[in-house]
Design a protein around this motif. Sequence first.
Motif, PDB file in Angstrom:
ATOM      1  N   ALA A  59      -4.381   1.021  -2.391  1.00  0.00           N
ATOM      2  CA  ALA A  59      -3.922   2.407  -2.483  1.00  0.00           C
ATOM      3  C   ALA A  59      -4.558   3.093  -3.690  1.00  0.00           C
ATOM      4  CB  ALA A  59      -2.398   2.451  -2.578  1.00  0.00           C
ATOM      5  N   SER A  60      -4.621   2.401  -4.827  1.00  0.00           N
ATOM      6  CA  SER A  60      -5.232   2.965  -6.025  1.00  0.00           C
ATOM      7  C   SER A  60      -6.717   3.233  -5.808  1.00  0.00           C
ATOM      8  CB  SER A  60      -5.051   2.021  -7.222  1.00  0.00           C
ATOM      9  OG  SER A  60      -3.697   1.925  -7.591  1.00  0.00           O
ATOM     10  N   LEU A  61      -7.409   2.270  -5.215  1.00  0.00           N
ATOM     11  CA  LEU A  61      -8.848   2.411  -4.995  1.00  0.00           C
ATOM     12  C   LEU A  61      -9.151   3.606  -4.091  1.00  0.00           C
ATOM     13  CD1 LEU A  61     -11.352  -0.449  -4.378  1.00  0.00           C
ATOM     14  CD2 LEU A  61     -11.388   1.544  -2.874  1.00  0.00           C
ATOM     15  N   LEU A  62      -8.449   3.695  -2.973  1.00  0.00           N
ATOM     16  CA  LEU A  62      -8.681   4.791  -2.033  1.00  0.00           C
ATOM     17  C   LEU A  62      -8.343   6.143  -2.661  1.00  0.00           C
ATOM     18  CD1 LEU A  62      -7.254   3.184   1.237  1.00  0.00           C
ATOM     19  CD2 LEU A  62      -9.657   3.623   0.693  1.00  0.00           C
ATOM     20  N   TRP A  63      -7.243   6.194  -3.416  1.00  0.00           N
ATOM     21  CA  TRP A  63      -6.812   7.461  -4.001  1.00  0.00           C
ATOM     22  C   TRP A  63      -7.766   7.951  -5.079  1.00  0.00           C
ATOM     23  CZ3 TRP A  63      -4.358  11.749  -3.415  1.00  0.00           C
ATOM     24  CH2 TRP A  63      -4.057  12.542  -4.528  1.00  0.00           C
ATOM     25  N   PHE A  64      -8.085   7.114  -6.052  1.00  0.00           N
ATOM     26  CA  PHE A  64      -8.909   7.555  -7.172  1.00  0.00           C
ATOM     27  C   PHE A  64     -10.320   7.942  -6.734  1.00  0.00           C
ATOM     28  CE2 PHE A  64      -5.895   5.109 -10.005  1.00  0.00           C
ATOM     29  CZ  PHE A  64      -5.375   6.249 -10.599  1.00  0.00           C
ATOM     30  N   PHE A  65     -10.939   7.124  -5.882  1.00  0.00           N
ATOM     31  CA  PHE A  65     -12.296   7.462  -5.435  1.00  0.00           C
ATOM     32  C   PHE A  65     -12.279   8.653  -4.477  1.00  0.00           C
ATOM     33  CE2 PHE A  65     -13.376   3.312  -7.145  1.00  0.00           C
ATOM     34  CZ  PHE A  65     -14.637   3.545  -7.676  1.00  0.00           C
ATOM     35  N   GLY A  66     -11.214   8.768  -3.670  1.00  0.00           N
ATOM     36  CA  GLY A  66     -11.086   9.934  -2.804  1.00  0.00           C
ATOM     37  C   GLY A  66     -10.902  11.213  -3.602  1.00  0.00           C
ATOM     38  N   LEU A  67     -10.060  11.170  -4.641  1.00  0.00           N
ATOM     39  CA  LEU A  67      -9.814  12.342  -5.477  1.00  0.00           C
ATOM     40  C   LEU A  67     -11.073  12.749  -6.221  1.00  0.00           C
ATOM     41  CD1 LEU A  67      -7.764  14.374  -6.681  1.00  0.00           C
ATOM     42  CD2 LEU A  67      -7.234  12.661  -8.427  1.00  0.00           C
ATOM     43  N   LEU A  84      -2.540  -6.814  -3.205  1.00  0.00           N
ATOM     44  CA  LEU A  84      -3.766  -6.301  -2.610  1.00  0.00           C
ATOM     45  C   LEU A  84      -3.526  -4.942  -1.957  1.00  0.00           C
ATOM     46  CD1 LEU A  84      -6.737  -6.787  -1.905  1.00  0.00           C
ATOM     47  CD2 LEU A  84      -5.977  -7.962   0.178  1.00  0.00           C
ATOM     48  N   GLY A  85      -2.385  -4.780  -1.307  1.00  0.00           N
ATOM     49  CA  GLY A  85      -2.053  -3.490  -0.703  1.00  0.00           C
ATOM     50  C   GLY A  85      -1.893  -2.396  -1.737  1.00  0.00           C
ATOM     51  N   SER A  86      -1.209  -2.709  -2.829  1.00  0.00           N
ATOM     52  CA  SER A  86      -1.001  -1.721  -3.895  1.00  0.00           C
ATOM     53  C   SER A  86      -2.324  -1.347  -4.554  1.00  0.00           C
ATOM     54  CB  SER A  86      -0.047  -2.287  -4.954  1.00  0.00           C
ATOM     55  OG  SER A  86       1.208  -2.586  -4.384  1.00  0.00           O
ATOM     56  N   VAL A  87      -3.172  -2.347  -4.778  1.00  0.00           N
ATOM     57  CA  VAL A  87      -4.499  -2.099  -5.378  1.00  0.00           C
ATOM     58  C   VAL A  87      -5.357  -1.242  -4.444  1.00  0.00           C
ATOM     59  CG1 VAL A  87      -6.671  -3.234  -5.973  1.00  0.00           C
ATOM     60  CG2 VAL A  87      -4.519  -4.132  -6.862  1.00  0.00           C
ATOM     61  N   MET A  92       0.829  -1.208   0.000  1.00  0.00           N
ATOM     62  CA  MET A  92       0.000   0.000   0.000  1.00  0.00           C
ATOM     63  C   MET A  92       0.866   1.261   0.000  1.00  0.00           C
ATOM     64  SD  MET A  92      -2.923   1.233   2.738  1.00  0.00           S
ATOM     65  CE  MET A  92      -4.276   0.300   2.039  1.00  0.00           C
ATOM     66  N   ALA A  93       1.904   1.275   0.825  1.00  0.00           N
ATOM     67  CA  ALA A  93       2.783   2.447   0.914  1.00  0.00           C
ATOM     68  C   ALA A  93       3.500   2.700  -0.407  1.00  0.00           C
ATOM     69  CB  ALA A  93       3.792   2.257   2.039  1.00  0.00           C
ATOM     70  N   LEU A  94       4.001   1.642  -1.022  1.00  0.00           N
ATOM     71  CA  LEU A  94       4.707   1.807  -2.289  1.00  0.00           C
ATOM     72  C   LEU A  94       3.739   2.207  -3.396  1.00  0.00           C
ATOM     73  CD1 LEU A  94       7.339   1.668  -3.817  1.00  0.00           C
ATOM     74  CD2 LEU A  94       6.985  -0.780  -4.154  1.00  0.00           C
ATOM     75  N   GLY A  95       2.550   1.592  -3.401  1.00  0.00           N
ATOM     76  CA  GLY A  95       1.545   1.951  -4.391  1.00  0.00           C
ATOM     77  C   GLY A  95       1.146   3.410  -4.262  1.00  0.00           C
ATOM     78  N   ALA A  96       0.975   3.888  -3.024  1.00  0.00           N
ATOM     79  CA  ALA A  96       0.611   5.286  -2.794  1.00  0.00           C
ATOM     80  C   ALA A  96       1.720   6.228  -3.253  1.00  0.00           C
ATOM     81  CB  ALA A  96       0.309   5.501  -1.308  1.00  0.00           C
ATOM     82  N   VAL A 147      -5.635  -2.524 -11.160  1.00  0.00           N
ATOM     83  CA  VAL A 147      -5.722  -3.904 -10.686  1.00  0.00           C
ATOM     84  C   VAL A 147      -5.080  -4.856 -11.692  1.00  0.00           C
ATOM     85  CG1 VAL A 147      -7.294  -5.815 -10.190  1.00  0.00           C
ATOM     86  CG2 VAL A 147      -7.775  -3.546  -9.259  1.00  0.00           C
ATOM     87  N   VAL A 148      -5.452  -4.673 -12.970  1.00  0.00           N
ATOM     88  CA  VAL A 148      -4.911  -5.535 -14.030  1.00  0.00           C
ATOM     89  C   VAL A 148      -3.403  -5.361 -14.146  1.00  0.00           C
ATOM     90  CG1 VAL A 148      -4.930  -6.003 -16.509  1.00  0.00           C
ATOM     91  CG2 VAL A 148      -7.081  -5.549 -15.305  1.00  0.00           C
ATOM     92  N   LEU A 149      -2.938  -4.104 -14.179  1.00  0.00           N
ATOM     93  CA  LEU A 149      -1.516  -3.832 -14.380  1.00  0.00           C
ATOM     94  C   LEU A 149      -0.670  -4.272 -13.189  1.00  0.00           C
ATOM     95  CD1 LEU A 149      -1.927  -0.327 -16.036  1.00  0.00           C
ATOM     96  CD2 LEU A 149      -0.859  -2.307 -17.118  1.00  0.00           C
ATOM     97  N   ILE A 150      -1.155  -3.992 -11.981  1.00  0.00           N
ATOM     98  CA  ILE A 150      -0.395  -4.355 -10.780  1.00  0.00           C
ATOM     99  C   ILE A 150      -0.284  -5.877 -10.666  1.00  0.00           C
ATOM    100  CG2 ILE A 150      -0.472  -4.395  -8.254  1.00  0.00           C
ATOM    101  CD1 ILE A 150      -1.637  -1.526  -8.422  1.00  0.00           C
TER     102      ILE A 150
END
Length: 206
Positions: free
Chosen positions: A155-163, A150-153, A9-13, A48-51
């Motif tokens: 981070a993407s989910l939280l960031w994109f929907f939060g933004l 799962l951690g990296s994904v 998650m940290a690296l993905g963020a 998700v697909v790329l990660i």
Amino acid sequence: MLSIFFQGMALGAALILPLGPQNALVLNQGVRRQYHLMTAGLCTLSDVVLICAGVFGGSALLTQSPLLLSLVTWGGVAFLLWYGWGALRAAFSANVALASEKAMQQGRWRIFATMMAVTWLNPHVYIDTFVVLGSLGGQLPAEARSWFALGSVSASLLWFFGLASLAAWLSPLLNTVKAQRIINALVGMMMWGIALKLALQALGMR
């Protein structure tokens, strides 16, 4: 395994937070409140697909095919120049309200195509997911890889929907003529800056 999850998650963020084409598109659609959650969802699904492809062995495909990376790079340069030109033209339009109204009339399929191009024609996406995440996650045991991905994904989910949600919430402040000029100008210059950086890298002028 939680430590592996939070490491992913940290690296993905860290890779997703810098402002890039994907973030600019999600921000723009959020300000317009036009299919912004759909855009965030598609960006997340692409990640998700790329990660997963990168962590579970896809990095070898990119490193072994310089031609593929070159094709993606120049396709991305062309698209970013075109997208940036549209944003700058809207920013300096004599009637920015009319330009914004035309932008609001974009159908969901055009937004879908734009998002796919912004994501899949951006070589930085492959470097982040295949090379960086793939090289680190690929060294982990099989079970740990799933937690890392799962951690990296997440981070993407939280960031994109939060933004997208934050931009929609701030829409009354940002969806004004002056703010739209500034946003479009910044997006246009950023797109051209990324295109120039990609072109220089492709030409070996890092």
